[in-house]
Design an enzyme around this catalytic site. Structure first.
Site, PDB file in Angstrom:
ATOM      1  N   THR A 186       0.872  -1.175   0.000  1.00 46.49           N
ATOM      2  CA  THR A 186       0.000   0.000   0.000  1.00 46.49           C
ATOM      3  C   THR A 186       0.908   1.223   0.000  1.00 46.49           C
ATOM      4  OG1 THR A 186      -0.060   0.127   2.385  1.00 46.49           O
ATOM      5  CG2 THR A 186      -1.780  -1.163   1.336  1.00 46.49           C
ATOM      6  N   GLU A 331      -5.697  -3.985   0.167  1.00 47.88           N
ATOM      7  CA  GLU A 331      -5.941  -5.034   1.166  1.00 47.88           C
ATOM      8  C   GLU A 331      -7.136  -5.915   0.810  1.00 47.88           C
ATOM      9  OE1 GLU A 331      -5.301  -1.902   1.653  1.00 47.88           O
ATOM     10  OE2 GLU A 331      -4.174  -1.513   3.478  1.00 47.88           O
ATOM     11  N   LYS A 440     -12.926  18.521  10.144  1.00 52.56           N
ATOM     12  CA  LYS A 440     -13.693  18.559  11.395  1.00 52.56           C
ATOM     13  C   LYS A 440     -13.999  20.010  11.738  1.00 52.56           C
ATOM     14  CE  LYS A 440     -11.420  14.348  12.510  1.00 52.56           C
ATOM     15  NZ  LYS A 440     -10.277  14.385  11.565  1.00 52.56           N
ATOM     16  N   TRP A 445     -18.547  16.820  10.790  1.00 52.90           N
ATOM     17  CA  TRP A 445     -17.619  16.466   9.736  1.00 52.90           C
ATOM     18  C   TRP A 445     -18.077  16.994   8.387  1.00 52.90           C
ATOM     19  CZ3 TRP A 445     -16.134  10.603  10.594  1.00 52.90           C
ATOM     20  CH2 TRP A 445     -15.406  10.510  11.786  1.00 52.90           C
TER      21      TRP A 445
HETATM   22  P1  ADP Z   1      -3.169   3.458  -2.604  1.00 54.15           P
HETATM   23  O1  ADP Z   1      -3.505   4.435  -1.493  1.00 54.15           O
HETATM   24  O2  ADP Z   1      -1.845   2.837  -2.553  1.00 54.15           O
HETATM   25  O3  ADP Z   1      -3.620   3.932  -3.939  1.00 54.15           O
HETATM   26  P2  ADP Z   1      -5.403   1.730  -2.496  1.00 54.15           P
HETATM   27  O4  ADP Z   1      -5.719   1.720  -3.929  1.00 54.15           O
HETATM   28  O5  ADP Z   1      -5.457   0.472  -1.763  1.00 54.15           O
HETATM   29  O6  ADP Z   1      -4.004   2.217  -2.232  1.00 54.15           O
HETATM   30  O7  ADP Z   1      -6.293   2.822  -1.807  1.00 54.15           O
HETATM   31  C1  ADP Z   1      -7.496   2.476  -1.231  1.00 54.15           C
HETATM   32  C2  ADP Z   1      -8.237   3.704  -0.777  1.00 54.15           C
HETATM   33  O8  ADP Z   1      -8.607   4.512  -1.889  1.00 54.15           O
HETATM   34  C3  ADP Z   1      -9.544   3.391  -0.104  1.00 54.15           C
HETATM   35  O9  ADP Z   1      -9.370   3.034   1.242  1.00 54.15           O
HETATM   36  C4  ADP Z   1     -10.299   4.688  -0.270  1.00 54.15           C
HETATM   37  O10 ADP Z   1      -9.943   5.652   0.695  1.00 54.15           O
HETATM   38  C5  ADP Z   1      -9.839   5.174  -1.607  1.00 54.15           C
HETATM   39  N1  ADP Z   1     -10.826   4.831  -2.630  1.00 54.15           N
HETATM   40  C6  ADP Z   1     -10.809   3.806  -3.482  1.00 54.15           C
HETATM   41  N2  ADP Z   1     -11.868   3.842  -4.295  1.00 54.15           N
HETATM   42  C7  ADP Z   1     -12.594   4.920  -3.944  1.00 54.15           C
HETATM   43  C8  ADP Z   1     -13.815   5.498  -4.408  1.00 54.15           C
HETATM   44  N3  ADP Z   1     -14.502   5.007  -5.423  1.00 54.15           N
HETATM   45  N4  ADP Z   1     -14.254   6.604  -3.775  1.00 54.15           N
HETATM   46  C9  ADP Z   1     -13.575   7.144  -2.749  1.00 54.15           C
HETATM   47  N5  ADP Z   1     -12.423   6.655  -2.285  1.00 54.15           N
HETATM   48  C10 ADP Z   1     -11.934   5.555  -2.866  1.00 54.15           C
END
Ligand code: ADP
Length: 542
Positions: A186, A331, A440, A445
């Site tokens: 990640t 994950e 916040k 929020w």
């Molecule tokens: P990286 O941060 O390495 O790009 P990830 O792709 O695993 O890793 O990131 C996941 C995160 O991306 C999610 O926990 C969420 O916060 C955000 N995310 C993914 N898809 C969406 C979506 N459609 N809308 C809003 N946030 C999203």
């Protein structure tokens, strides 16, 4: 009593066996890193993947060894994945957009024994070669003709030469389905990156989930273009779910700009494609500039960050392409939810449909979700109350590599996503924000995502980001940061007037600043940490 059915371990390389048996002539078309369009088939890739396995075995690669790839989406990258899988070694996709020190850190943490890299990344790896003691050899994904001369890469060899000596007469190894298959870190916005280790079983189950009609909706009649790179969150399953269904593949290689993507969509008659919103913003801007059309594409999967309403609207209303808003994370292999219609929502049109599509949708079988408060009490699904989103399922991580980040995992098997969300009465989940990005204000929020998506609907806005700025009375108030479209010059008031009335008054940004560009993470998301740092001395006039 046990069932009397066959033991047939869910091994990920069996997916390519199936594609080669049932769909041997289905094309896999790539824009090669060298330039020309390259055409192959699942049948031909099956043979070459076994040559890769032979090459690996000859090198002494064994079950459980990690092998790094720094590569774009091409047929070669996918062959390497399958060759590794069939031997029980682990494909470790390294995100080449990270800083060189982070790339070195990740390769060392994984203890990669070999690297398969595209020509693009030769300088990057040369620069850190001395810091990579575990890497025994670097195989460059090209042919002899294009090999760089006098390279500092350890044991550098051209991939085509490396497999040329093999005949492909190789039987996949046998091992239990829970064996590690792949690895992806990640991006680690806080602390060091954390490794997620997929198993063969989780990859196969996740591919079944992903292919289903209300998820990616893949079939043998489709041509799928994964613009999302294989190094971003397991390539959103497409290297597995496409061959599993027999869908043809179009791999865009190194060129992800609007013009290049548009060209492939049209010439290769793509029906389904997938990427993060920034890619689609580039494509839409290109189409707007060139009066381009989209003729064969049916469905665009947009995820990784919230999809702005204006993007959904442009695809559907201007270009006749259905948008599927997706949410997931590394994950989760990574697909968590997709916003597809249910009978109760299928009849929605116009604004009501667009409102629904702002949500990230519902999960497939195999992903359980709940939202909880700060005491970990489950909250109701009324579409209004928001809480921390937790998930569990057979393709959700149970731990990180080397036991990092243990506090994200509950004793009862739930993983805390770090996202804040609502879930409505029909089961549709909507991300409010990342817990650390939410603003916040006076104990309440404000969703930075909602404000960004609204601002981007302004015709002069190319990109928008919202961060919280400390405020003496309200703790934090939103600051809107805007990149104007080329040749446009909107004023602060233009933008605020456009937003007024569309959100609660107290959500309105306290100010708008215009910038040349907004920083992005290695996976193409707005980099809030850098923005917060950039604006850490900014104060609203009070
Ligand atoms: P990286 O941060 O390495 O790009 P990830 O792709 O695993 O890793 O990131 C996941 C995160 O991306 C999610 O926990 C969420 O916060 C955000 N995310 C993914 N898809 C969406 C979506 N459609 N809308 C809003 N946030 C999203």
């Amino acid at each position: 009593m046990l069932g009397t059915m066959q033991e047939w371990p869910l091994l990920a390389h069996k997916i390519l066996d199936h594609a080669a048996a049932q769909h041997p002539n289905r094309p896999v078309v790539s824009r090669s890193v060298e330039g020309p369009i390259h055409r192959t088939t699942y049948g031909a890739m099956h043979l070459r993947a076994r040559k890769v396995a032979q090459g690996l075995e000859a090198h002494g690669i064994k079950l459980g060894d990690r092998i790094g790839t720094l590569a774009w989406n091409t047929w070669r990258h996918m062959e390497v994945w399958y060759g590794l899988l069939g031997l029980g070694a682990i494909y470790h996709t390294v995100n080449p957009r990270l800083f060189p020190d982070q790339v070195a850190w990740i390769i060392n943490d994984a203890e990669d024994r070999l690297l398969f890299i595209d020509l693009t990344f030769v300088p990057l790896i040369e620069g850190i070669m001395d810091k990579l003691p575990t890497v025994e050899q670097v195989i460059v994904l090209t042919d002899a003709e294009h090999m760089p001369k006098d390279t500092k890469l350890r044991g550098a060899v051209a991939y085509e030469d490396w497999i040329a000596a093999r005949d492909g007469n190789f039987t996949w190894h046998e091992f239990p389905e829970n064996t590690a298959a792949g690895m992806c870190y990640t991006s680690g916005t806080t602390g060091n990156p954390k490794g997620v280790v997929y198993s063969h079983r989780s990859n196969v189950l996740h591919a079944f989930q992903a292919a289903m009609p209300d998820m990616l909706n893949l079939s043998a009649r489709d041509t799928v273009m994964p613009v999302v790179p294989l190094f971003h969150a397991n390539g959103w399953s497409l290297a597995f779910s496409a061959p599993m269904t027999g869908a043809a593949l179009v791999m865009p290689g190194a060129k992800l700009d609007g013009a290049s993507i548009h060209e492939l969509l049209e010439t290769e008659k793509v029906t389904i494609t997938a990427a993060v919103p920034t890619v689609w913003l580039m494509l839409l801007q290109h189409l707007e500039k060139t009066f381009g059309r989209i003729s064969t594409l049916k469905r665009v999967i947009i995820g990784g960050a919230a999809c702005p309403r204006a993007v959904t609207q442009a695809f559907q209303e201007t270009y006749g392409v259905e948008v599927a808003h997706a949410w997931g994370m590394t994950e989760m292999s990574p697909l968590g939810t997709i916003c597809s219609p249910k009978p109760e929502t299928a009849g929605l049109t116009g604004d009501a449909r667009l409102d629904l599509q702002q949500k990230q949708g519902f999960p497939p079988f195999g992903v359980e979700m709940k939202i909880v408060d700060d005491e970990d009490k489950t909250l109701p699904c009324d579409g209004k109350i928001f809480g921390r989103l937790k998930v569990r399922g057979p393709a959700v991580a149970a731990a990180y590599f080397k036991g990092e980040g243990a506090s994200n995992f509950d004793a009862d098997g739930w993983f805390d996503t770090g996202d804040v969300a609502t879930i409505d009465g029909y089961g549709y989940m909507q991300i409010t924000d990342r817990a650390k990005d939410v603003i916040k204000s006076g104990g309440e929020w404000i969703s930075s995502i909602d404000l960004e998506n609204l601002a981007i609907g302004h015709p002069d806005v190319a990109e928008a980001a919202v961060i919280g700025i400390v405020h003496p009375k309200w703790d934090e108030r939103p600051l809107l940061i805007v990149v104007a479209k080329p040749g446009r010059d909107p004023s602060r008031e233009d933008i605020l007037n456009f937003m007024a009335g569309k959100i609660a008054k107290w959500w309105m940004p306290d100010d708008v600043v215009f910038v040349e560009g907004i920083p992005h993470t290695a996976t193409g998301k707005i980099q809030k940490t850098t923005l917060r740092d950039q604006f850490k001395h900014y104060r609203f006039e009070t």
